[in-house]
Design a protein around this motif. Structure first.
Motif, PDB file in Angstrom:
ATOM      1  N   GLY A 160      85.258  -3.758  66.044  1.00  0.00           N
ATOM      2  CA  GLY A 160      86.022  -4.938  65.636  1.00  0.00           C
ATOM      3  C   GLY A 160      86.430  -4.874  64.178  1.00  0.00           C
ATOM      4  O   GLY A 160      87.565  -5.225  63.824  1.00  0.00           O
ATOM      5  N   LYS A 161      85.521  -4.433  63.327  1.00  0.00           N
ATOM      6  CA  LYS A 161      85.830  -4.301  61.902  1.00  0.00           C
ATOM      7  C   LYS A 161      86.940  -3.281  61.685  1.00  0.00           C
ATOM      8  O   LYS A 161      87.818  -3.453  60.837  1.00  0.00           O
ATOM      9  CB  LYS A 161      84.588  -3.898  61.118  1.00  0.00           C
TER      10      LYS A 161
ATOM     11  N   GLU B 236      87.334  -8.925  66.146  1.00  0.00           N
ATOM     12  CA  GLU B 236      87.213  -8.558  64.735  1.00  0.00           C
ATOM     13  C   GLU B 236      85.897  -9.030  64.120  1.00  0.00           C
ATOM     14  O   GLU B 236      85.334  -8.351  63.264  1.00  0.00           O
ATOM     15  CB  GLU B 236      88.385  -9.141  63.945  1.00  0.00           C
TER      16      GLU B 236
ATOM     17  N   ARG C  49      90.243  -4.722  62.566  1.00  0.00           N
ATOM     18  CA  ARG C  49      90.717  -5.555  61.456  1.00  0.00           C
ATOM     19  C   ARG C  49      91.315  -4.695  60.344  1.00  0.00           C
ATOM     20  O   ARG C  49      92.347  -5.040  59.770  1.00  0.00           O
ATOM     21  CB  ARG C  49      89.574  -6.403  60.915  1.00  0.00           C
TER      22      ARG C  49
ATOM     23  N   ARG D 229      96.670 -12.145  62.113  1.00  0.00           N
ATOM     24  CA  ARG D 229      96.020 -12.064  63.421  1.00  0.00           C
ATOM     25  C   ARG D 229      96.978 -12.442  64.548  1.00  0.00           C
ATOM     26  O   ARG D 229      97.048 -11.738  65.552  1.00  0.00           O
ATOM     27  CB  ARG D 229      94.786 -12.961  63.456  1.00  0.00           C
TER      28      ARG D 229
END
Length: 86
Positions: free
Chosen positions: A9-10, A41, A13, A23
């Motif tokens: 998720g990171k 994220e 992002r 987003r």
């Protein structure tokens, strides 16, 4: 093996931010609700396989696939990390 799903998720992002997309815009690009993207994220929800396939097949995003899944890059074949974009 139990990978840290919040790491994916990171990285998603990082990809989104490297492209300068909000987003909602990034979610629209990948045809997912913005709340789903936010949950990915922030590590609240495990990233689904369909989302990863959509990202890998998107013409503007497939270049991040190898990095996203393995932390590797191969610039000679167009596989880069977000930091290599600029």
């Amino acid at each position: 093996m139990n990978p840290d799903t919040s790491l994916v998720g990171k990285k998603i992002r990082q990809i989104r931010e490297s492209l300068g997309l909000s987003r909602p815009k990034f979610a629209e690009l990948l045809q997912v609700p913005p709340t789903t993207l936010k949950n990915y994220e922030l590590g609240y929800r495990e990233v689904g396989g369909a989302f990863l396939v959509a990202l890998a097949q998107h013409p503007d995003l497939h270049k991040f696939t190898l990095w996203l899944l393995s932390d590797n890059t191969i610039e000679s074949v167009g596989q880069v990390a977000p930091a290599q974009e600029h």
